[in-house]
Design a protein around this motif. Structure first.
Motif, PDB file in Angstrom:
ATOM      1  N   PHE A  76      -2.792   3.895   9.126  1.00 18.89           N
ATOM      2  CA  PHE A  76      -3.242   5.253   7.990  1.00 18.89           C
ATOM      3  C   PHE A  76      -3.581   5.910   6.819  1.00 18.89           C
ATOM      4  CE2 PHE A  76      -0.201   4.488   4.075  1.00 18.89           C
ATOM      5  CZ  PHE A  76      -0.562   3.029   4.137  1.00 18.89           C
ATOM      6  N   SER A  77      -3.446   7.153   6.921  1.00 21.79           N
ATOM      7  CA  SER A  77      -4.287   7.205   5.991  1.00 21.79           C
ATOM      8  C   SER A  77      -3.310   8.094   4.462  1.00 21.79           C
ATOM      9  CB  SER A  77      -4.777   8.927   5.950  1.00 21.79           C
ATOM     10  OG  SER A  77      -4.857   9.647   5.022  1.00 21.79           O
ATOM     11  N   PRO A  78      -3.626   6.657   3.491  1.00 21.57           N
ATOM     12  CA  PRO A  78      -2.424   7.086   2.678  1.00 21.57           C
ATOM     13  C   PRO A  78      -2.150   8.532   2.306  1.00 21.57           C
ATOM     14  CG  PRO A  78      -3.600   5.389   1.895  1.00 21.57           C
ATOM     15  CD  PRO A  78      -4.095   5.864   3.351  1.00 21.57           C
ATOM     16  N   ARG A  79      -2.822   9.552   2.290  1.00 22.99           N
ATOM     17  CA  ARG A  79      -2.458  10.860   1.582  1.00 22.99           C
ATOM     18  C   ARG A  79      -1.996  11.536   3.132  1.00 22.99           C
ATOM     19  NH1 ARG A  79      -8.186  14.258   0.210  1.00 22.99           N
ATOM     20  NH2 ARG A  79      -8.388  12.391  -0.310  1.00 22.99           N
ATOM     21  N   GLU A  80      -2.005  11.598   4.023  1.00 20.42           N
ATOM     22  CA  GLU A  80      -1.424  11.766   4.750  1.00 20.42           C
ATOM     23  C   GLU A  80      -0.243  11.069   4.838  1.00 20.42           C
ATOM     24  OE1 GLU A  80      -2.743  10.529   8.872  1.00 20.42           O
ATOM     25  OE2 GLU A  80      -0.894  11.473  10.149  1.00 20.42           O
ATOM     26  N   GLN A  82       2.636   6.607  -6.840  1.00 21.26           N
ATOM     27  CA  GLN A  82       1.575   7.558  -7.390  1.00 21.26           C
ATOM     28  C   GLN A  82       1.900   9.143  -7.194  1.00 21.26           C
ATOM     29  OE1 GLN A  82      -2.406   7.148  -5.854  1.00 21.26           O
ATOM     30  NE2 GLN A  82      -2.804   6.135  -7.344  1.00 21.26           N
ATOM     31  N   LEU A 125       1.076  -1.504  -0.311  1.00 21.51           N
ATOM     32  CA  LEU A 125       0.086  -0.532  -0.332  1.00 21.51           C
ATOM     33  C   LEU A 125       0.818   1.511   0.030  1.00 21.51           C
ATOM     34  CD1 LEU A 125      -2.796  -1.513   2.681  1.00 21.51           C
ATOM     35  CD2 LEU A 125      -3.416  -0.561   0.288  1.00 21.51           C
ATOM     36  N   PHE A 176       2.793   1.755  -3.268  1.00 24.19           N
ATOM     37  CA  PHE A 176       1.598   1.694  -4.962  1.00 24.19           C
ATOM     38  C   PHE A 176       1.264   3.535  -3.999  1.00 24.19           C
ATOM     39  CE2 PHE A 176      -2.614   2.710  -6.372  1.00 24.19           C
ATOM     40  CZ  PHE A 176      -2.305   1.434  -7.787  1.00 24.19           C
ATOM     41  N   LYS A 177       0.721   3.053  -3.401  1.00 22.20           N
ATOM     42  CA  LYS A 177       1.351   5.052  -3.005  1.00 22.20           C
ATOM     43  C   LYS A 177       1.835   5.802  -3.445  1.00 22.20           C
ATOM     44  CE  LYS A 177      -1.643   8.793  -2.242  1.00 22.20           C
ATOM     45  NZ  LYS A 177      -2.908   8.892  -2.864  1.00 22.20           N
TER      46      LYS A 177
END
Lengths: 401, 124, 534
Positions: free
Chosen positions: B106-110, B23, B16, B19-20
């Motif tokens: 966790f929040s990927p954006r954070e 991206q 994850l 990947f993030k």
């Protein structure tokens, strides 16, 4: 039939059993390997889609979620375990998309149905899933599960409530969820035997966080010691300084020592100087040993200078644990505490032999292990220099005489 | 290109995060445990490490302390991933030399914004 | 096979077996001639031995069945166990891992690092250097940057070897304490570790054990689930020989190359993984192995820690805990956690294995003798009525019975007392049943944890289950009988020395007085290695 044939027959019987068992082992292993390989083969190509959904941003994630939602049953069956595995590992949009996906595939509805299934394992698995999903609308059902007959189901329900009641949970009715979860969790600890392990309940209350504070505050006055104890612990960890007066009251007056211990520890964590006098009062010899130790430790954590004298007086306490804690607390108080310890240990301050030994031990341990902060080291050096100067003055005076 | 090393014993988390970050335009390497993470960081070419706190073998704290001890990696920015959001754990993480931490789940954006912030600070 | 065939078979069977029937008229032959003596012995013992073997194997089969049910239950709940969450709870009880070490320079640094890295929110590692004569301490000091601190340890449990110094990492880098003391044996070292331990739970392990990453969390879980009753938990112990280790954790389970070790892999599965789960299911677990057990520190202190005068100190401690709690009228539980496991290196040579098995058997006998009042005593519940009588009947006596069978059978055949076909048939049945039991245990393992993945190793495991009956089993019986013998001999000698020793048996609360036999076992056990008593 000859005796030789008999031997053979006996051996055949045993061999058949052994062979049957061996074949069973091989079959079990082969089937497992086959299944895993097949699931991998189907799930592998879908993995990027799943990751896309889970990190959840933008139209790509929405498209990926739509693609997974439209999978044929075989494809979905192979990818579902992976979806559930990822669930509960991400927060935010990814989590929301995953839950929406599960809802679209009927998994969420199935889990809610399973909450009342006959099999305990199914009820627990369903609760676990809703918890991992952080699915707020299920809070009431999960709360009801805290009264389940199976202890494991209750445990899982308690854990799931923490997630479903946490801020950031998904679904409708989110505003009400945290408070409902907190109330149900605290209620599960009431009664002759707690419905769920207190450590699990405490963790869940922590996850619910600040919205749980009003319920926790009210719980400090609960008749069951376990409820008061857990509420005190969690309030301390949440940093709810408004709870300090109530906690002080518990430290001084609660009939159960374990509650007093936790309340004292919570006050130390909150670090409010106004708690010092209550904590000091809890160090008197009439109090139970465990309470005294906790109060002393917390005095060190609060770090108010007004506790110096009290801690100093405890260095030669008859209770070794209290004396140890006092020495450690003084060390934790920083420069003034270390100065006092150094003075006691070099017998510059009037103190008993036991106090001198205790102070010496804690200071030398801290210096040797190099865990003494620089300010403390400076204090120790200053005191030592002072002692040396006095000693040499004394020697000079002797010579002069 | 900026390279981030991800060390976590949980394959899902590793993928994850990778990947993030991919991206978001980073090159990503991953390590399944503390020893592998240390080896990868020492090998060089890594600009930031995302480190799970509790890994078997060598924990994230150990890896971080070890990185700080060696001159070649002493300045390497580290972000801790931790399931424990309690103040004392966060404090030990910072004491071991972590630059920031992200709580699991966790929040990927954070995570991406923290990676960007830490890298920005490191370059400043 | 038709019905008539079966009947015919049974009738034929009756022929040779009839020879084994007790025949009081011939008993006068005893002692007259060798043959006469053997005839009498065979007639007296054949049936009891046969029934005994059937009974012991059937009991194993029952235990395996129970374990299968228990593990099934455990596995169905694997997904809902929530280990991750427990690791983050503020109320998760903290654990002190106590590792006694004697001359462990080869592995000590690696195992300490691995212990420090176990998943747990609050655990410390207490290493007790039991007077090592090699570089054990020097290596630790270098690896963890240790400094000596003038810390005094409380004397909560008695320790015989004087504590020399206490060391911690400089700057408090990791939660590690190293205690150096005079050599006093493993139990004494553990006691010193208990004194140094600061947390409410104490995990006793070995310096050469490898724990699975979640081991501390799962084995401490029962304490949180049932805080008022659980006083001790034990984890599964597996043989690590041959397996692949990375960073102090087992990543690939492999069969070792030597047969001695392979037999033990199978044996450990049967006894320590599957067998104990069965006992736990019956709520009568009386043995937590020294390689991986967790205890409430306050209870350890109450019972006075390990008994350094006893060889089978693990078994003795578990039994003493049961006894103490029962006598104090306190409801308590001792729980087995089948997974994850502790991995331990088993002896690879027959000589070392022989020593170990003699010790185990001796320790078993000594402990049972010490707590003989519990055996068959309804006051001690299932422990007294079920577990301990079983241990006496099937663990203590088993090697003697087996040895009698092994010696008597060829003798009887050689002297023509029993036709060889009958002897072979009976032997094949007995050992065949044993193989069935072992393979059933392998099946339970395959259905549950299946830690071993390779087909080749499955073949080796099955082969070991068969081949262990050709030599290994008989040798083990011999070693165990030797252990019993050394105890009997030792006991006679020690009665005189009793007063001198002053019976300082470390604080056994229940006034169990027994000759201090351990003193005779030669110098205190040198190696604080893996000692797992069956």
């Amino acid at each position: 039939m000859s005796p030789l044939a008999l031997v053979t027959a006996g051996l055949v019987l045993v061999s058949v059993l052994v062979l049957a068992l061996a074949v069973a082992i091989a079959v079990v292993r082969a089937v497992r390997a086959r299944r895993a390989a097949r699931a991998r083969a189907v799930a592998e190509p879908l993995r990027p889609l799943l990751l896309e959904v889970a990190v959840g941003e933008g139209p790509e994630a929405e498209d990926a979620a739509a693609a997974l939602a439209a999978l044929d049953p075989t494809g979905w069956r192979s990818v579902e375990p992976a979806v559930l595995a990822v669930l509960g590992k991400v927060r935010g949009d990814g989590q929301r998309l995953l839950v929406e996906l599960l809802a679209a595939r009927g998994v969420v509805a199935g889990a809610r149905r399973d909450l009342t299934a006959r099999s305990a394992v199914r009820r627990a698995t369903a609760a676990e899933l809703l918890g991992a999903a952080g699915y707020a609308p299920a809070v009431a059902e999960l709360a009801a599960l805290l009264r389940d007959g199976d202890p494991e189901v209750r445990l899982v329900a308690a854990r799931a409530l923490g997630r479903a009641g946490a801020p950031g949970a998904v679904g409708t009715g989110v505003e009400e969820a945290p408070r409902a979860a907190a109330t149900a969790l605290l209620a599960s600890l009431a009664g002759a035997r707690p419905a769920a392990p207190p450590d699990v309940v405490a963790r869940s209350l922590l996850l619910v966080g600040t919205p749980a504070a009003p319920a926790l505050l009210a719980a400090l006055a609960a008749p069951e010691p376990l409820v008061r104890l857990t509420a005190a612990e969690v309030l301390g960890r949440l940093g709810a300084t408004t709870a300090a007066p109530a906690l002080e009251d518990l430290v001084l007056r609660d009939p159960v020592d374990a509650v007093r211990v936790r309340s004292a520890a919570a006050l130390g964590r909150l670090g409010v100087p106004s708690a010092t006098s209550a904590l000091r009062a809890a160090t008197t010899p009439a109090t139970a040993s465990a309470v005294r130790r906790a109060a002393v430790r917390s005095l060190g954590e609060v770090g108010d200078p007004s506790s110096l004298r009290c801690l100093w007086g405890l260095l030669d306490d008859a209770d070794g644990g209290v004396a140890d804690a006092a020495a450690a607390a003084l060390l934790g108080l920083g420069a003034p505490g270390v100065r006092l310890l150094a003075q006691v240990s070099s017998q510059g301050a009037s103190a008993s032999a036991a106090a001198v030994a205790r102070a010496h031990e804690v200071v030398t341990c801290a210096v040797a292990a190099e865990v003494m902060p620089p300010a403390g080291l400076a204090e120790v050096e200053a005191v030592l220099a002072d002692v040396l100067a006095r000693a040499s003055r004394g020697a000079a005076a002797e010579v002069a005489a | 290109m900026t390279t981030v090393l991800v060390a976590d014993d949980d394959l899902d988390i590793r993928e994850l995060v990778a990947f993030k970050l991919a991206q978001a335009g980073y090159e990503v390497r991953s390590a399944p445990d503390g020893v592998a993470a240390l080896d990868a960081a020492r090998a060089g070419g890594v600009d930031l490490v995302v480190l799970d706190l509790m890994m078997p073998g060598l924990s994230g704290l150990d890896v971080c302390a070890e990185l700080r001890r060696e001159p070649s990696t002493a300045e390497l920015p580290v972000i801790m991933l931790t399931a424990r959001a309690q103040d004392q754990d966060v404090a030990t993480g910072f004491a071991a030399g972590a630059d920031d931490y992200v709580v699991k789940p966790f929040s990927p954006r954070e995570l991406v914004s923290r990676v960007q912030a830490v890298l920005g600070r490191a370059r400043a | 096979m038709s019905g008539a065939d079966v009947l015919g078979l049974l009738a034929d069977l009756a022929g040779p077996l009839a020879l084994l029937r007790p025949e009081p008229s011939t008993w006068g032959l005893f002692g007259h001639t060798v043959r006469g003596t053997v005839v009498v012995l065979v007639q007296l013992l054949a049936w009891p031995v046969l029934l005994y073997v059937l009974a012991i194997n059937s009991s194993y089969l029952v235990l395996i069945g129970l374990a299968g049910a228990d593990m099934g239950r455990y596995l169905r709940r694997a997904r809902i166990r929530g280990v991750e969450d427990a690791s983050a709870s503020p109320l998760t009880q903290s654990v002190s891992v106590v590792m006694p070490a004697f001359d462990e320079e080869a592995s000590v640094v690696g195992s300490v690092s691995a212990m420090l890295a176990l998943r747990h929110p609050r655990h410390e590692v207490v290493v007790v250097d039991d007077g090592s004569t090699d570089a054990t301490f020097a290596l630790l000091r270098e690896a963890f940057d240790l400094v000596e601190v003038p810390r005094r340890l409380p004397a909560d449990v008695p320790v015989r070897g004087a504590v020399r110094s206490v060391h911690v990492p400089r700057g408090g880098r990791s939660p590690l304490v190293v205690v150096r003391k005079d050599n006093g044996g493993r139990a004494d070292a553990v006691n010193a570790g208990i004194n140094a331990a600061r947390h409410e739970l104490v995990c006793i392990t070995d310096a050469d054990s490898v724990l699975d990453p979640d081991a501390l969390l799962t084995v401490s879980r029962p304490f949180a689930d049932d805080p008022l009753r659980v006083v001790a938990t034990g984890g599964a112990v597996r043989a690590v020989n041959g397996s692949e280790l990375v960073g102090g954790r087992v990543v690939g389970v492999r069969m070792p190359s030597g047969w001695t070790a392979r037999f033990q892999v199978v044996e450990y599965l049967r006894a320590f993984c599957v067998g104990r789960a069965g006992w736990s299911r019956l709520q009568s677990l009386v043995l937590i192995s020294g390689a991986f057990g967790m205890y409430r520190r306050d209870v350890l202190v109450e019972v006075g820690g390990l008994d350094a005068t006893c060889i089978g100190e693990d078994f003795e401690l578990t039994l003493r805990l049961h006894r103490y709690m029962r006598e104090a009228g306190r409801d308590h539980r001792v729980v087995f956690v089948p997974e994850p496991a502790s991995w331990t290196e088993v002896p690879a040579t027959a000589a070392v294995l022989a020593r170990q098995r003699r010790r185990w058997q001796r320790g078993l006998a000594e402990t049972l003798w010490r707590h003989r009042r519990m055996v068959g005593n309804p006051r001690y519940g299932r422990i007294g009525l079920l577990a301990l009588p079983y241990y006496v009947l099937f663990e203590l006596v088993a090697p003697v019975v087996e040895l009698v069978g092994v010696v008597l059978t060829p003798l009887a055949v050689g002297l023509g007392v029993v036709p060889w076909e009958a002897a072979l048939l009976l032997m094949a049945l007995c050992y065949g049943y044993a193989v069935v039991v072992t393979v059933a245990a392998l099946l339970v393992e395959e259905l549950s944890f299946h830690r071993s993945q390779r087909w080749r190793d499955l073949g080796r495991g099955l082969a070991a289950a068969v081949l262990e009956n050709f030599g290994h089993r008989q040798l083990t019986a011999l070693w165990r009988v030797q252990g019993l013998w050394s105890l009997l001999r030792g006991q006679r000698q020690v009665w005189g020395a009793m007063d001198r020793q002053g019976l300082a048996a470390a604080g056994a609360p229940s006034q169990v007085r027994l000759p201090d036999t351990a003193q005779l076992a030669g110098p205190v056990r040198r190696r604080a290695g893996s000692e797992v008593l069956r």
